[in-house]
Scaffold this motif. Structure first.
Motif, PDB file in Angstrom:
ATOM      1  N   PHE A  77       0.933  -1.078   0.169  1.00  0.00           N
ATOM      2  CA  PHE A  77      -0.083  -0.113   0.148  1.00  0.00           C
ATOM      3  C   PHE A  77       0.991   0.911   0.371  1.00  0.00           C
ATOM      4  O   PHE A  77       1.036   2.621   1.283  1.00  0.00           O
ATOM      5  CB  PHE A  77      -1.011  -0.363   0.821  1.00  0.00           C
TER       6      PHE A  77
ATOM      7  N   LEU B  67      -1.325   4.397  -0.010  1.00  0.00           N
ATOM      8  CA  LEU B  67      -1.482   5.409   1.823  1.00  0.00           C
ATOM      9  C   LEU B  67      -0.593   5.514   2.657  1.00  0.00           C
ATOM     10  O   LEU B  67      -0.739   6.809   3.378  1.00  0.00           O
ATOM     11  CB  LEU B  67      -2.648   3.779   2.437  1.00  0.00           C
TER      12      LEU B  67
ATOM     13  N   LEU C  77      -4.552  -5.796   4.654  1.00  0.00           N
ATOM     14  CA  LEU C  77      -5.045  -4.583   4.356  1.00  0.00           C
ATOM     15  C   LEU C  77      -5.875  -4.268   3.679  1.00  0.00           C
ATOM     16  O   LEU C  77      -5.165  -4.449   2.530  1.00  0.00           O
ATOM     17  CB  LEU C  77      -4.394  -3.278   4.474  1.00  0.00           C
TER      18      LEU C  77
ATOM     19  N   GLN D 155      -7.874   0.596   2.464  1.00  0.00           N
ATOM     20  CA  GLN D 155      -7.206   1.884   1.593  1.00  0.00           C
ATOM     21  C   GLN D 155      -7.358   2.535   1.211  1.00  0.00           C
ATOM     22  O   GLN D 155      -7.265   3.660   1.319  1.00  0.00           O
ATOM     23  CB  GLN D 155      -6.158   1.134   0.902  1.00  0.00           C
TER      24      GLN D 155
ATOM     25  N   ARG E 189      -7.312   6.702   2.636  1.00  0.00           N
ATOM     26  CA  ARG E 189      -7.114   7.480   1.567  1.00  0.00           C
ATOM     27  C   ARG E 189      -8.401   8.673   1.654  1.00  0.00           C
ATOM     28  O   ARG E 189      -7.680   9.952   1.682  1.00  0.00           O
ATOM     29  CB  ARG E 189      -6.005   7.433   0.323  1.00  0.00           C
TER      30      ARG E 189
END
Ligand SMILES: Cc1ncc(COP(=O)(O)O)c(C=O)c1O
Length: 367
Positions: A63, A66, A264, A269, A273
């Motif tokens: 990720f 993020l 996740l 995610q 965000r």
């Protein structure tokens, strides 16, 4: 009869969690009392809809987008630059800290903290087969540095968990004490020449009083420091389950070994965000909650009660010869707070001004 191979360490244990009761005023788990704004709800819905288009694929395991957003948030919030590679996130900071214990503690290793503190810490230790040692805090709930030094030198912990602001007391750890602990910890780890990892759990950091620094400032000089944060409290996103940490590359790399692949979700995610994009709007709300906290503390003092100075969004107050009766009396009046902390004390989370007023009126009646 079939007998399940239950593990002896879980004998007599029950799942952790504060009572989830349906009452008009819930001030028991240190949530942000304000629901997300309509525009944030819309942005989250759009971001999640977009992410849903590729749900046939696993999410990005690392990720990076993020992590980049979280690094920007920390730069805004604490004025500290952290590279995205030095950020790690998981489903709540509880999971971040469990990852840390999985990576660095475990059988034959010790985890130390200073009580009263967050009640989940011993559970992380239990669940990773680590030895748990809770040493006492001083009378005023600050750390007693001579106790800290002797416990670290005696126990040689792999990990030391320090909540700042501490739950349930609201106590912030002064930066000079943290610096001293980091120095002591350089060689108190389990094996000769190793350090203890110092985890500063800043779940409530955004509520700290003006002038109280974040442990993030000490990150660069200390590869054995971890600062844990969460979107559950100040961000008003407890339901999102997004916690994160900032730490040295070496620590992040070890943690990546123990995380489950794709832990996740793509939806988490995307929603996180979207929420981070709205951070500017939260500033005023956090300032209001801080001011309400100070007012609540003053009102409780005004009733002749002891109040622990708080840098968080809750206040520990007391003492009562029968705290359960007070807790129950409040519940009977529709106000749920938390029966937690040292004997005789109770903890109340800061709510909206109306909720705080209802709580104070109910408390006066009960007393
Ligand atoms: C000190 C402290 N750390 C961590 C947490 C866990 O937060 P989350 O898993 O929601 O990020 C809490 C929650 O109450 C807390 O009080």
């Amino acid at each position: 009869m079939i007998i399940l191979p239950k593990r002896p360490i879980f004998a007599g244990e029950s799942p952790y969690g504060a009572p989830q009761l349906n009452v008009p005023v819930c001030l028991n788990v240190n949530e942000n009392p304000y629901a997300p704004s309509e525009s944030l709800v819309q942005d989250i819905a759009n971001a999640v809809a977009d992410a849903a288009k590729s749900l046939n694929r696993y999410p990005d395991r690392d990720f990076p987008a993020l992590r980049d957003d979280l690094a920007h948030y920390l730069a805004d919030e604490a004025g500290v630059t952290v590279a995205p590679e030095n950020i790690w996130a998981a489903n709540g900071s509880n999971e971040v800290m469990l990852h840390l214990l999985q990576a660095f503690a475990g059988p034959g290793r010790t985890v130390v903290s200073f009580a009263p503190t967050y009640s989940m810490y011993p559970e992380y230790a239990r669940d990773t087969d680590s030895t748990w040692v809770a040493a006492p805090r001083a009378e005023d709930f600050q750390l007693d540095m001579s106790i800290v030094r002797s416990v670290l030198e005696r126990e040689r912990p792999a990990i030391v968990l320090l909540a700042s602001p501490n739950n349930p007391t609201g106590t912030a750890l002064p930066q000079d004490q943290l610096a001293e602990i980091l120095e002591i910890a350089q060689e108190t780890g389990p094996d000769t020449g190793t350090a203890s990892i110092i985890v500063v759990d800043e779940a409530y950091a955004e509520f700290r009083r003006v002038g109280v620094p974040s442990a993030l400032e000490l990150l660069n000089a200390n590869p054995h420091l971890v600062v844990s944060r969460t979107m559950s409290k100040a961000f008003g996103a407890a339901g999102l389950r997004l916690g994160y940490m900032a730490a040295s590359q070496e620590i992040v790399d070890q943690v990546r070994i123990v995380r489950l692949p794709y832990h996740l979700s793509a939806l988490t995610q995307a929603a996180a965000r979207a929420a981070l994009r709205h951070r500017a709007a939260l500033r005023g709300q956090i300032a209001e909650l801080r001011a309400s906290r100070d007012r609540l503390a003053a009102d409780l003092s005004g009733l002749g009660l002891a109040v622990a100075p708080s840098d968080a969004n809750f206040v520990l107050f007391g003492t009562f010869s029968d705290r359960h009766a007070v807790w129950q009396g409040l519940l009977d009046r529709g106000v749920l707070i938390r029966e937690v902390g040292p004997k005789g004390w109770l903890r109340v989370s800061v709510g909206t001004p109306a909720e705080n007023a209802t709580f104070m009126a109910a408390l006066k009646e009960v007393m």
